[in-house]
Design a protein around this motif. Structure first.
Motif, short mmCIF file in Angstrom:
data_model
loop_
_atom_site.label_atom_id
_atom_site.label_comp_id
_atom_site.label_asym_id
_atom_site.label_seq_id
_atom_site.Cartn_x
_atom_site.Cartn_y
_atom_site.Cartn_z
N ARG A 1 7.99 80.62 14.98
CA ARG A 1 8.88 81.53 15.44
C ARG A 1 10.34 81.00 15.64
NH1 ARG A 1 6.38 85.31 20.34
NH2 ARG A 1 8.45 85.11 20.96
N GLY B 1 14.91 86.55 20.33
CA GLY B 1 16.36 86.31 20.32
C GLY B 1 16.92 85.06 21.03
N THR C 1 16.37 79.02 17.81
CA THR C 1 16.35 80.41 18.00
C THR C 1 15.12 80.97 17.93
OG1 THR C 1 18.59 80.39 17.54
CG2 THR C 1 17.54 82.58 17.44
N ASP C 2 14.62 81.64 18.78
CA ASP C 2 13.18 82.49 18.82
C ASP C 2 13.52 83.71 17.80
OD1 ASP C 2 10.97 84.16 19.12
OD2 ASP C 2 10.47 82.82 20.63
N SER C 3 12.59 83.84 16.89
CA SER C 3 12.99 85.04 15.98
C SER C 3 12.69 86.33 16.39
CB SER C 3 12.43 84.90 14.52
OG SER C 3 11.00 84.74 14.66
N SER D 1 13.85 78.81 14.60
CA SER D 1 14.61 78.10 13.43
C SER D 1 16.01 77.55 14.03
CB SER D 1 14.85 79.02 12.13
OG SER D 1 15.50 80.25 12.81
N ASP E 1 10.82 78.33 10.09
CA ASP E 1 9.44 78.41 10.44
C ASP E 1 8.86 77.37 11.50
OD1 ASP E 1 9.13 80.74 8.92
OD2 ASP E 1 8.86 79.54 7.22
#
Length: 365
Positions: free
Chosen positions: A212, A251, A246-248, A214, A185
């Motif tokens: 976004r 990607g 990594t951006d959720s 993690s 988060d």
């Protein structure tokens, strides 16, 4: 009790005000200790904080002015913590603890526990280990730049660490430690950086914060230290760290903004007598990424599709110093000669960049 008030205004070269605002901070904090027996030590405390801020941020071109942020807000937060250090034997220490926090900004609460161990395996040898879960709430600045209906949750980090310390004689100490952390988060300022979409350079609109990011962070450190009243003393340390995110939503993965892989710190001092000493301090860092979608080719820097792919050049600095003390009947005088950056090395940091979206060239990052 702490009270702080500050106003600021930042102007560009032509005199226009790019950023202005104010901050107010009132904080109360109290701590206490209680030892019911030699084997038990209780530490506890509490904190309350009230914050207020105003922000007016603009983006300029040669002809236009765009207001990015125009907001004011206030909030409060409160926290309490408890830690218990228990020594069942003189060689073992176990320390559990917990912190509970409440943030009014988004009406959220979180509990952050930790557990530490310290074991003296034999005289001069210590083993240390620990684990924790930590939370960091969004700030007023984050809340002023979000989309309607968005809630920012507290960032979360779960970490384990361990190490060993060995003392050799009365003057030498060797320490080796390592850690692993998992972030979740993490906040990202979305649409805040120019990038390449297709073959075109694009400056996105409406920057805002979202939870976004993690990813893991790992590191290790080795320290050798010598302490002596006379002769040689000082320390040498080397640390290795790696942090990726990594951006959720998209990607994409990239190195964290403050990911510095290699760091060396050295301080050496030689005391010839009780009046004369010389010392040297060396710092080295492989440095952090140039933040943004910036790459490099034969002609310099250019906008790219990969974030944080190029790093600031290595940092290195050597400082030298010599001291001589003169003692008189009722006074003492110390003269010193110090040379800062003795090798006259040029070190760099990232600065504001100029970007041509048409050619995708980046000037002086």
């Amino acid at each position: 009790m702490l009270f702080r008030s500050a106003d600021y205004r930042n102007r560009v070269a032509d005199g226009r005000t790019r950023e202005e605002g104010s901050d107010r901070d009132v904080t109360w904090r109290s701590t206490a200790q209680w030892s019911p027996s030699p084997a038990h030590m209780m530490e506890f405390g509490a904190q309350a904080q009230a914050l207020a801020a105003t922000r007016l941020d603009r983006r300029f071109t040669t002809r236009t002015e765009q207001v990015i942020t125009d907001a004011s807000a206030d909030t409060w937060s409160a926290a309490a913590w408890l830690q218990h250090r228990w020594m069942p034997t003189r060689r073992i220490a176990i320390t559990p603890g917990v912190r509970a926090g409440r943030w009014d900004l988004f009406q959220q609460s979180a509990v952050s526990p930790w557990l530490l161990f310290d074991v003296e395996v034999r005289d001069g040898t210590h083993l240390r280990a620990g684990g924790s879960i930590q939370h960091q709430a969004a700030t007023l600045d984050h809340a002023m730049q979000i989309l309607a209906g968005t809630t920012l949750t507290p960032e979360r980090a779960a970490m384990v660490e361990g190490g060993v310390e060995q003392r050799v004689g009365n003057s030498l100490r060797l320490q080796v430690s390592a850690y692993h952390r998992r972030d979740a988060d993490r906040l990202r300022n979305v649409n805040s950086e120019p990038l390449v979409i297709g073959a075109r350079g694009v400056s996105p609109a409406q920057p805002h914060w979202e939870n976004r990011l993690s990813g893991p962070a790992d590191g290790a450190e080795v320290v050798v230290e010598r302490r002596s009243t006379n002769g040689l003393n000082g320390w040498v340390s080397y640390s290795w760290n790696r942090s990726t995110l990594t951006d959720s939503v998209t990607g994409e993965s990239f190195a964290a903004d403050f990911d510095q892989r290699h760091t060396v710190n050295t301080y050496l001092s030689y005391r010839w007598s009780n009046r004369t000493s010389v010392s040297a301090r060396l710092r080295y860092g492989s440095n952090v990424p140039i933040v943004g979608y910036i790459g490099q080719d034969a002609n310099g820097y250019v906008l790219t599709t990969q974030r944080n792919s190029v790093r600031v050049p290595d940092y290195a600095r050597l400082d030298l110093r010599a001291d001589r003390t003169f003692t008189y009947r009722k006074s003492r005088l110390t003269l010193f000669l110090e040379v800062v950056n003795a090798t006259n090395r040029d070190n760099y940091r990232q600065s504001s960049t100029g970007i041509n979206l048409t050619t995708r060239r980046v000037n002086n990052p």
